[in-house]
Design a protein around this motif. Sequence first.
Motif, short mmCIF file in Angstrom:
data_model
loop_
_atom_site.label_atom_id
_atom_site.label_comp_id
_atom_site.label_asym_id
_atom_site.label_seq_id
_atom_site.Cartn_x
_atom_site.Cartn_y
_atom_site.Cartn_z
N GLY A 92 7.88 3.50 4.49
CA GLY A 92 7.29 4.37 4.14
C GLY A 92 8.10 5.74 4.08
O GLY A 92 8.28 6.85 3.54
N THR A 143 -2.43 -2.83 -7.96
CA THR A 143 -1.66 -1.94 -9.17
C THR A 143 -0.43 -2.28 -8.86
O THR A 143 -0.07 -1.75 -10.07
CB THR A 143 -2.67 -0.57 -9.06
N SER A 153 6.79 -1.66 7.36
CA SER A 153 5.70 -0.74 6.38
C SER A 153 5.95 0.89 6.87
O SER A 153 6.36 1.29 6.29
CB SER A 153 3.88 -0.89 6.73
N VAL A 154 6.35 0.31 8.05
CA VAL A 154 6.12 2.44 8.24
C VAL A 154 8.11 2.63 8.15
O VAL A 154 8.36 4.28 7.51
CB VAL A 154 6.45 2.72 10.38
N ASP A 191 2.24 1.76 -3.12
CA ASP A 191 1.56 2.16 -4.42
C ASP A 191 1.71 3.79 -4.30
O ASP A 191 2.00 4.42 -5.53
CB ASP A 191 -0.30 1.53 -3.98
N ALA A 192 1.28 4.06 -2.82
CA ALA A 192 1.28 5.92 -2.30
C ALA A 192 2.92 6.43 -3.50
O ALA A 192 2.63 7.77 -3.01
CB ALA A 192 1.01 6.17 -0.91
N CYS A 193 3.80 5.69 -3.00
CA CYS A 193 4.86 6.13 -3.31
C CYS A 193 5.20 6.52 -4.82
O CYS A 193 6.50 6.74 -5.28
CB CYS A 193 5.67 5.94 -2.48
N ALA A 242 -3.48 -4.59 2.00
CA ALA A 242 -2.66 -3.61 0.90
C ALA A 242 -4.10 -2.13 0.62
O ALA A 242 -3.28 -1.20 -0.56
CB ALA A 242 -2.04 -4.32 -0.11
N SER A 243 -5.00 -2.75 0.89
CA SER A 243 -6.41 -1.59 0.53
C SER A 243 -6.17 -1.55 -1.50
O SER A 243 -6.59 -0.28 -1.61
CB SER A 243 -6.28 -0.50 1.05
N GLY A 244 -6.01 -3.25 -1.90
CA GLY A 244 -6.35 -1.93 -3.59
C GLY A 244 -5.04 -1.97 -3.56
O GLY A 244 -5.05 -2.30 -5.51
N ALA A 245 -3.73 -2.02 -3.56
CA ALA A 245 -2.34 -1.52 -4.10
C ALA A 245 -1.97 -2.90 -4.89
O ALA A 245 -1.42 -2.61 -5.29
CB ALA A 245 -1.51 -1.07 -2.63
N ARG A 247 0.56 -1.24 0.19
CA ARG A 247 -0.27 -0.56 0.29
C ARG A 247 0.89 1.18 0.15
O ARG A 247 0.64 2.16 -0.54
CB ARG A 247 -0.82 0.06 1.40
N THR A 248 2.09 1.32 0.61
CA THR A 248 3.45 2.15 0.77
C THR A 248 3.73 2.49 -0.55
O THR A 248 4.11 3.25 -1.03
CB THR A 248 3.98 2.70 2.21
#
Lengths: 224, 224
Positions: free
Chosen positions: A211, A127, A207-208, A96-98, A121-124, A93-94
């Motif tokens: 991030g 993607t 994950s932090v 994907d956001a990056c 992953a909330s959808g990541a 997820r992280t």
Amino acid sequence: MLRVYLQQGRADARAAQIEQLAKSAGKPVERIDAARLQARLGSAVHQGVVAEVAPLPPWHEDELLEAIPTHECPLVLALDGVQDPHNLGACLRTADACGVLALVVPRDRAAPLNATARKSASGAAETTPVVTVTNLARTLGLLKEAGLWIVGADAEAPQTAAEVDLNGPRVLVLGAEGRGLRALTRRHCDWLARLPSRGAVESLNVSVAAGMLLYEALRQRRAT
Amino acid sequence: MLRVYLQQGRADARAAQIEQLAKSAGKPVERIDAARLQARLGSAVHQGVVAEVAPLPPWHEDELLEAIPTHECPLVLALDGVQDPHNLGACLRTADACGVLALVVPRDRAAPLNATARKSASGAAETTPVVTVTNLARTLGLLKEAGLWIVGADAEAPQTAAEVDLNGPRVLVLGAEGRGLRALTRRHCDWLARLPSRGAVESLNVSVAAGMLLYEALRQRRAT
């Protein structure tokens, strides 16, 4: 993408544009009422437009290596021995956001991309591609030959993440919580980067930590 | 701290110093064999010295305000409407790693500091105080009067986190995933800071967002 569901009653310009785009891509568009649309989503929040997607197929190492030259400044995230599916999902997820190109994980001693990981992953997971490799050290070597420099996160590194040059094609490698990078993985790193650890608790959640390191890479690229 | 367990056989200078410190603080020191020591810890790794601690009592708002002047450059983390205990625990762990003075959470519409949160915090619930407040906006006002500036994370902020001055006494405020900061909380913010969100997925996990913002604050202070 498989199909689009549009809530009955949405007749605004945006909905019309989405319908047009889907149709021109040859994807079916279905109008359904609000209750049936919500039923497909459980408790998720939506704005009257839902796309149904197929799970992203995993990438092979070859596909990753082929994708590298198509990106101006590729950023790859690699996890070395992260065994908790929640953590795998959270890292995805992280990533994907990056805007990470792909997530590389070794086949052995690693969390599987199962339902738990996909939910975290909330959808990541649909993607950002995951590349499962037999030998992480070998893959890092191939990525290095492809022009990427390898940066490992290490609590004992003399340089902070901000002192390492992350503004270029890079692989960022995170080790398992507590144990850190394996010796063989560490040997493949061009740089080691330190992240904050001022507390009483042993280490950051992986994950932090991912991030923070990705944030620093984007900051250096002025791309946050 | 309640007591210290020292593994039988440890007779080095460091162990002697720890024993001396504990005794001068009036805390009992017990010598126990390796097997019994490990049994108390489950699978946790240790180096032959274990301190048993009491749960940290929650702070009241007054205790937070009294602690502010004793810190040169206090950093406080506040969560606005985070309802998942896992996320509360993960934020607490990250706050601890980044040397945060305290974590502020509103009493209503917020995750309780229960066993789930404590486990996610990996011990940070015993070292970083949590301040549960009745009215978050009021507390932010009091912290502002105490000399702290309030910085809220916001996906739509015009300034990136790196463009906001975090090198000074600051409260960093994170909203609930998806919904972000509440309007009243946002009104109390001196600055809003944007974090990376380039992906297809809606937002960063709140503990990852907290990690990025805290990382940026420590980077600006050259304190990573």
